[in-house]
Scaffold this motif. Structure first.
Motif, PDB file in Angstrom:
ATOM      1  N   GLN A 113       0.843  -1.195   0.000  1.00 31.34           N
ATOM      2  CA  GLN A 113       0.000   0.000   0.000  1.00 31.34           C
ATOM      3  C   GLN A 113       0.872   1.236   0.000  1.00 31.34           C
ATOM      4  O   GLN A 113       2.006   1.215   0.481  1.00 31.34           O
ATOM      5  N   GLN A 126       5.205   3.419   1.316  1.00 30.43           N
ATOM      6  CA  GLN A 126       5.128   1.967   1.415  1.00 30.43           C
ATOM      7  C   GLN A 126       5.765   1.468   2.698  1.00 30.43           C
ATOM      8  O   GLN A 126       5.241   0.559   3.355  1.00 30.43           O
ATOM      9  N   SER A 168       3.431   2.493   5.566  1.00 34.48           N
ATOM     10  CA  SER A 168       2.238   1.643   5.590  1.00 34.48           C
ATOM     11  C   SER A 168       2.534   0.276   6.183  1.00 34.48           C
ATOM     12  O   SER A 168       1.753  -0.246   6.989  1.00 34.48           O
TER      13      SER A 168
END
Length: 581
Positions: free
Chosen positions: A167, A174, A177
């Protein structure tokens, strides 16, 4: 950095097989093992790229079948692996989904049309010999580029290592996340990833010749089948259709032609620059000489092969090139071995491949990304050339925080800026007599004479519009701040290989300015240098101006020692005229 290998002798009269010949029997076993390793690691990776590109899983396998063979036949790089790539896959998904649904028949046809269009663009680039564009990528920019790609690749796999979906846009998002969702991690997947990393790092540390990643792939497939990983919550690749790709001409969709052209142009920019950057980085690593224009032909052939087999754009891949290099591959024999393995997989082994855990792919790609981060190269730049370290860091930053395409453009622009900076901040010297017949080069200061009344000013770079101001300023300083008695300024142009129009006009103006001060100007220039350019500008001189061009500094000193300078009334301008040898 790996130890340099001796550059192989090339066969320049052959327009093909430059990456394969000359054949070294001693290298054959290493290339075959490397090709098998690349197949084991590259197959799951290109299958993963199909998720980015929005195409069926099997199309990823097609990118490392005929395209690899086509580049082997027509390319020049002995290391560059041409296959599916994350950057171009992302471009496809970001542009073509506006005109067709990802994964649909029309969408897949459009991706093939883009590949064929890219092939045509590359052929046009070869006609105009645009391979020279790679000359504007400095080694420091290449270090930064590959480091940025490595960070981008590694960051993108963190979520997959713990069994989570990727994500966020860009490496920072990234990573953030993945860290925010760490409590949701799938523990069996996480333990499997750790096990794979231990195998890869352990083999590299204790048994360097053992293919750790290959062992991890085979072992995980066997374990997945025996212990039913899919039934225990560990994601696996899933069904992969077998058989050979069909050969066909991609259809032309007139309604989407603008989107195809825009997509192809974007991919073209990334391909021509990223492939050149990667090929050059590995050629530099082994002190080999590449051929960027031949590589363009190879890339065109590879993309045409991709188009005709129903798959998407292929590119010079930094990650797969590092895979092959790390496994010991040094020639395109390894690429042919990989293509042969892929052929066997498509015909007979797609079922075992469906058992491969997705976490194994994430772990392998993560390690490849880490290896691309050139810490040693950055440290060497810090020790030896800190200004070029800035170029490397800026290039890496653009790749990480923006994208690969802009990172490549940044690498080119920063390399050009570095070149202009070095040309502008050039070395200039004043020559004074040394022991015997030698000359001592000193920093530019007034009253450092080569002989009574004569100063010799050496300019050690091409004279062009950006540095003529520095040239004029220093010469006039030598004259205006000199003690009485200065009669001649001798310009040592033996290190100058080019004079542009602006510089030529500057010489004319400088001659007139020195005339006003009662100081003559002469030059030392070689026939192989800029003598003909200096003489060409005599057509612009004013009538009556007398200038000298000499072959050596000694000849200039001998001729001018007793010669009075021109008077200020003789002219208001001028240039050099060849009167002395």
């Amino acid at each position: 950095m790996k130890p340099a290998a001796p550059a192989p002798h090339r066969l320049p009269h052959l327009p093909f097989l430059q990456g394969l010949l000359p054949f070294d029997p001693a290298q054959l076993p290493h290339d075959i093992i490397a090709g098998i390793t690349l197949a084991a690691l590259g197959i799951p990776e290109v299958m993963g790229y199909t998720k980015i590109a929005g195409t069926p899983t099997v199309t990823g396998l097609y990118t490392i079948l005929l395209p690899l063979v086509a580049f082997t036949l027509f390319g020049a790089s002995r290391q560059l692996v041409v296959a599916a790539d994350s950057a171009t896959a992302a471009i496809l998904a970001g542009t073509l989904t506006a005109v067709a649904a990802a994964g649909s028949k029309d969408y897949v046809a459009l991706t093939s049309s883009v590949a064929l269009t890219v092939a045509v663009m590359l052929l046009i680039a070869r006609v105009f010999r645009l391979g020279f564009l790679a000359d504007f990528l400095s080694r420091s920019a290449l270090i930064g580029f590959l480091t940025g790609v490595g960070i981008q690749v590694a960051a993108g796999e963190l979520a997959g290592l713990i069994g989570l979906a990727r994500q966020g846009h860009g490496p920072l998002m990234q990573v953030a996340s993945a860290l925010q969702r760490v409590a949701e991690a799938n523990y069996p997947t996480t333990m499997l990833s750790i096990g794979v990393l231990v195998v890869i790092v352990g083999c590299k540390r204790f048994v360097p010749r053992a293919p750790g990643a290959l062992i991890a792939v085979i072992g995980s497939i066997v374990a997945s089948g025996v212990f039913n990983f899919a039934g225990h919550g560990i994601a696996v690749t899933g069904e992969v259709p077998g058989g050979l790709p069909s050969l066909f001409l991609p259809p032309l969709h007139m309604g989407a032609i603008n989107q195809v052209l825009v997509t192809a142009a974007s991919c073209f920019i990334v391909i021509i620059a990223q492939s050149a950057a990667t090929a050059r980085a590995y050629a530099n690593r082994y002190n080999e000489r590449g051929d960027d224009n031949a590589d363009i032909i190879g890339l065109a052939a590879a993309n045409a092969a991709a188009a005709f087999t129903g798959t998407f754009v292929v590119n010079g891949s930094p990650t797969k090139t590092e895979m092959l290099d790390d496994a010991g591959g040094r020639t395109q024999v390894a690429h042919l071995t990989t293509a042969a393995i892929v052929l066997l997989v498509l015909l007979f082994l797609t079922k075992p491949l469906s058992l491969l855990p997705a976490a194994v792919l994430s772990a392998i790609v993560f390690m490849i990304g880490v290896k691309l981060i050139d810490v040693k190269g950055m440290a060497e730049l810090y020790r030896m050339q800190k200004d070029e370290l800035v170029v490397a860091l800026l290039t890496a930053g653009v790749v990480v925080f923006v994208d690969v395409m802009h990172g490549i453009l940044a690498a080119v622009v920063l390399s050009l800026i570095a070149h202009a900076r070095h040309s502008y901040r050039l070395r200039t010297r004043v020559l004074t007599p040394g022991p015997g017949d030698s000359w001592i080069a000193r920093h530019v200061e007034p009253n450092l004479l080569a002989a009574p009344g004569i100063v010799v000013y050496r300019f050690e770079a091409d004279l062009f519009y950006a540095n003529t101001g520095r040239f004029t300023e220093e010469v006039l300083k030598l004259v205006t701040e000199a003690s009485p008695g200065l009669r001649w300024v001798v310009i040592d142009a033996s290190e100058i290989n080019n004079i542009d129009y602006t510089a030529g006009k500057t010489l004319i103006q400088l001659g007139g300015e020195l005339d006003k001060h009662g100081v003559g100007i002469a030059a030392v220039a070689l026939p192989t240098g800029v003598r003909h350019e200096i003489e060409r500008y005599k057509a612009l001189r004013m009538t009556g101006v007398h200038r000298e061009v000499f072959a050596t500094v000694e000849a200039a000193i001998e001729a001018l020692r007793e010669l009075p300078p021109p008077t200020s009334s003789s002219s208001q301008g001028g240039s050099f005229e060849s009167n002395k040898e």
